[in-house]
Design a protein around this motif. Structure first.
Motif, mmCIF file in Angstrom:
data_model
loop_
_atom_site.group_PDB
_atom_site.id
_atom_site.type_symbol
_atom_site.label_atom_id
_atom_site.label_comp_id
_atom_site.label_asym_id
_atom_site.label_seq_id
_atom_site.Cartn_x
_atom_site.Cartn_y
_atom_site.Cartn_z
ATOM 1 N N VAL A 13 15.455 15.842 -62.985
ATOM 2 C CA VAL A 13 15.393 17.154 -62.788
ATOM 3 C C VAL A 13 14.009 17.421 -62.735
ATOM 4 C CG1 VAL A 13 15.886 19.637 -63.493
ATOM 5 C CG2 VAL A 13 17.726 17.867 -63.684
ATOM 6 N N GLY A 14 13.260 17.075 -63.712
ATOM 7 C CA GLY A 14 11.630 17.492 -63.615
ATOM 8 C C GLY A 14 11.058 16.838 -62.614
ATOM 9 N N ASP A 15 11.433 15.534 -62.190
ATOM 10 C CA ASP A 15 10.956 15.327 -61.125
ATOM 11 C C ASP A 15 11.143 15.801 -59.777
ATOM 12 O OD1 ASP A 15 9.747 13.082 -59.217
ATOM 13 O OD2 ASP A 15 11.487 11.837 -59.329
ATOM 14 N N ALA A 16 12.729 16.020 -59.556
ATOM 15 C CA ALA A 16 12.883 16.982 -58.424
ATOM 16 C C ALA A 16 12.300 18.208 -58.218
ATOM 17 C CB ALA A 16 14.342 16.887 -58.445
ATOM 18 N N LEU A 17 12.168 18.923 -59.207
ATOM 19 C CA LEU A 17 11.413 20.165 -59.590
ATOM 20 C C LEU A 17 10.045 20.028 -59.199
ATOM 21 C CD1 LEU A 17 12.906 21.947 -62.541
ATOM 22 C CD2 LEU A 17 13.570 22.648 -60.020
ATOM 23 N N GLY A 18 9.398 19.110 -59.605
ATOM 24 C CA GLY A 18 7.815 19.125 -59.495
ATOM 25 C C GLY A 18 7.339 18.401 -58.085
ATOM 26 N N TYR A 19 8.329 17.426 -57.750
ATOM 27 C CA TYR A 19 8.129 16.646 -56.605
ATOM 28 C C TYR A 19 7.989 17.901 -55.359
ATOM 29 C CZ TYR A 19 9.030 13.188 -52.801
ATOM 30 O OH TYR A 19 8.822 12.594 -51.496
ATOM 31 N N LEU A 285 4.566 21.219 -76.341
ATOM 32 C CA LEU A 285 3.944 21.865 -77.608
ATOM 33 C C LEU A 285 4.196 23.405 -77.405
ATOM 34 C CD1 LEU A 285 0.862 19.793 -78.269
ATOM 35 C CD2 LEU A 285 2.710 20.342 -79.808
ATOM 36 N N GLY A 286 3.826 23.824 -76.060
ATOM 37 C CA GLY A 286 3.856 25.246 -75.722
ATOM 38 C C GLY A 286 5.106 25.894 -75.664
ATOM 39 N N ALA A 287 6.399 25.072 -75.082
ATOM 40 C CA ALA A 287 7.320 25.624 -74.750
ATOM 41 C C ALA A 287 8.273 25.801 -75.747
ATOM 42 C CB ALA A 287 8.027 24.712 -73.539
ATOM 43 N N GLY A 288 8.441 24.771 -76.605
ATOM 44 C CA GLY A 288 9.279 24.650 -77.621
ATOM 45 C C GLY A 288 10.645 24.302 -77.333
ATOM 46 N N GLU A 293 10.224 27.956 -69.959
ATOM 47 C CA GLU A 293 8.729 27.861 -70.060
ATOM 48 C C GLU A 293 8.392 26.429 -70.015
ATOM 49 O OE1 GLU A 293 4.932 29.186 -71.107
ATOM 50 O OE2 GLU A 293 6.858 30.408 -70.517
ATOM 51 N N LEU A 294 8.992 25.300 -70.220
ATOM 52 C CA LEU A 294 8.573 24.098 -69.955
ATOM 53 C C LEU A 294 8.524 23.896 -68.551
ATOM 54 C CD1 LEU A 294 8.563 21.165 -71.530
ATOM 55 C CD2 LEU A 294 10.538 20.804 -70.207
ATOM 56 N N CYS A 295 9.586 24.488 -67.723
ATOM 57 C CA CYS A 295 9.346 24.047 -66.348
ATOM 58 C C CYS A 295 7.755 24.886 -65.719
ATOM 59 C CB CYS A 295 10.521 24.721 -65.480
ATOM 60 S SG CYS A 295 12.001 23.714 -65.935
ATOM 61 N N HIS A 296 7.682 26.142 -66.114
ATOM 62 C CA HIS A 296 6.543 26.669 -65.698
ATOM 63 C C HIS A 296 5.152 25.889 -66.099
ATOM 64 C CE1 HIS A 296 8.520 30.952 -65.905
ATOM 65 N NE2 HIS A 296 9.021 30.096 -65.024
ATOM 66 N N ARG A 297 5.240 25.267 -67.326
ATOM 67 C CA ARG A 297 4.040 24.688 -67.742
ATOM 68 C C ARG A 297 4.036 23.125 -67.036
ATOM 69 N NH1 ARG A 297 1.708 26.491 -72.840
ATOM 70 N NH2 ARG A 297 2.570 28.506 -73.092
ATOM 71 N N ALA A 298 5.186 22.286 -66.951
ATOM 72 C CA ALA A 298 5.094 20.984 -66.761
ATOM 73 C C ALA A 298 5.472 20.743 -65.156
ATOM 74 C CB ALA A 298 5.815 20.145 -67.579
ATOM 75 N N MET A 299 6.326 21.570 -64.667
ATOM 76 C CA MET A 299 6.840 21.189 -63.292
ATOM 77 C C MET A 299 6.197 22.306 -62.185
ATOM 78 S SD MET A 299 9.087 20.601 -65.866
ATOM 79 C CE MET A 299 10.556 20.037 -66.293
ATOM 80 N N PHE A 300 5.819 23.330 -62.515
ATOM 81 C CA PHE A 300 5.272 24.370 -61.476
ATOM 82 C C PHE A 300 3.697 24.664 -61.756
ATOM 83 C CE2 PHE A 300 9.889 26.065 -62.405
ATOM 84 C CZ PHE A 300 10.342 25.242 -61.198
#
Length: 398
Positions: A13-19, A285-288, A293-300
């Motif tokens: 999922v993280g790959d598809a969102l970020g890709y 660490l930032g998203a808990g 929030e994780l997606c905002h920081r790591a995927m976007f």
């Protein structure tokens, strides 16, 4: 088992969102990506179908690694041959998934028909990319127990070297495998970076024993450590304390893009084996336990968001499962059935290890290095200890 399955799913999922964002190369910024997301209705309204939200080579290679890890291999050499076979099998599919050149070039040099040299590739000056890191989380899932650390180190390094034979590249594989094992062990997130840094010297000792011409590696070795030491100091995590990570008061998408570029080696965050795991770790660490929030920081963000999203999503799944993730993000996900199957298989194999059939010094040796084939385990009960020890020396440790 549910968290293992969640890890495999959410990595993709993280790959598809970020890709989807990473394909835009340098034209996209974190701010613009988040604006576009809102026009689509936000995360809760997305449906990740293979047609509109395909996965990249990050998922293809992670799947290949997981397939090898769930085969019935007798020893580590056999495992490496399985990895080679699966990597070569997917080689033709990689270009359509925008694979990095190092992965394609190295896979083309693997030798599945050469029994002794199947997985040996030369040092690669251009092998410092993120591709080794994004395919190695399942190694930590397979060998997550603390007593399997030696095996985790060896397998992650050898797996990384197959496609990214450069310290910055293959140490990225060690890093993500370790982080996956820490998540399963329940180790506090703030300790992960420090404990990883304490493990790097063990990896260096392994490489000194197994790499014949280490000189060409050593000049690049300390770059990975230096970058991570700088990061841990910036987040106030370098000391053995229980303190939380220190983030700037103002840390929006624009500021994150600037920070990720600063951590990178060429101005594109997540491009290399050191900063792709670093950005994913920072996001955790930032998203808990907040998936959005994780997606905002790591995927976007404006860097290699497919790579950082793959790592962050997988680790989030191991930590928190699927509960906080909108179903639309994984119900129609590409390769969903196989991802679930491999998650179940990795969980079963990693938790059902049983060495009780070994005796004497063979029992001790086998506990240190892993499993033998079940049929051989039965036979060892009937053999003298000396014969079992000889068998263990002949078989490379699994």
């Amino acid at each position: 088992m549910e968290k293992f399955q969640a890890a495999m799913l959410l990595g993709s999922v993280g790959d598809a969102l970020g890709y989807r964002n990473a394909r835009k190369e340098n034209s996209a910024t974190g701010t613009k990506i988040l604006e576009d997301l809102q026009k689509l209705g936000g995360l809760d309204h997305l449906v990740l179908s293979p047609e509109k939200w395909p996965v990249s080579d990050n998922t293809i290679m992670h799947l290949a690694t997981a397939r090898a890890l769930t085969t019935d291999y007798w020893c580590l050499d056999d495992l490496y041959r399985e990895m080679v076979k699966h990597y070569v099998e997917v080689l033709e599919k990689l270009p359509e998934h925008r694979a990095d050149p190092a992965t394609i070039d190295s896979c083309s040099k693997l030798k599945p028909d050469n029994y002794l040299l199947a997985w040996h590739t030369p040092f690669n000056e251009k092998g410092s990319g993120f591709g080794a890191a994004t395919k190695a989380m399942c190694i930590g899932m397979r060998y997550w127990k603390p007593e399997r650390l030696e095996t985790l180190i060896e397998v992650s390094i050898e797996c990384g070297r197959m496609t990214h034979n450069h310290p910055t590249g293959f140490l990225g594989a060690l890093c993500t495998a370790l982080f996956a094992s820490y998540a399963i062990q329940g180790k506090p997130l703030e300790q992960w970076g420090r404990d990883m840094m304490k493990t790097v010297p063990l990896a260096e000792e392994y490489c000194k024993k197994t790499i014949r011409h280490l000189a060409e590696y050593q000049e690049h070795w300390f770059y990975f450590e230096a970058k991570w030491q700088f990061y841990l100091e910036e987040r106030k995590l370098s000391e053995d304390t229980e303190s939380k990570a220190a983030f700037p008061d103002h840390y929006d998408a624009e500021e994150r893009d600037k920070t990720y570029k600063k951590w990178s080696s060429e101005g594109r965050g997540g491009r290399r084996g050191h900063d792709a795991p670093m950005i994913a770790y920072d996001a955790l660490l930032g998203a808990g336990n907040n998936w959005t929030e994780l997606c905002h920081r790591a995927m976007f963000h404006g860097g290699e968001s497919g790579a950082t999203g793959t790592i962050a999503g997988c680790l989030f799944g191991l930590l928190h499962g699927l509960g906080a993730v909108p179903e639309g993000l994984h119900q129609e996900l590409e390769h969903r059935a196989e991802l679930l199957h491999l998650g179940e298989a990795l969980h079963r194999l990693s938790t059902e290890e049983n060495c009780h059939a070994c005796v004497g010094e063979a029992h001790t040796a086998e506990r240190a290095c892993g499993l033998l084939h079940p049929d051989l385990l039965k036979e060892t009960e009937l053999l003298p200890v000396a014969h079992v020890s000889l068998s263990l020396r002949i078989l490379k440790r699994r």
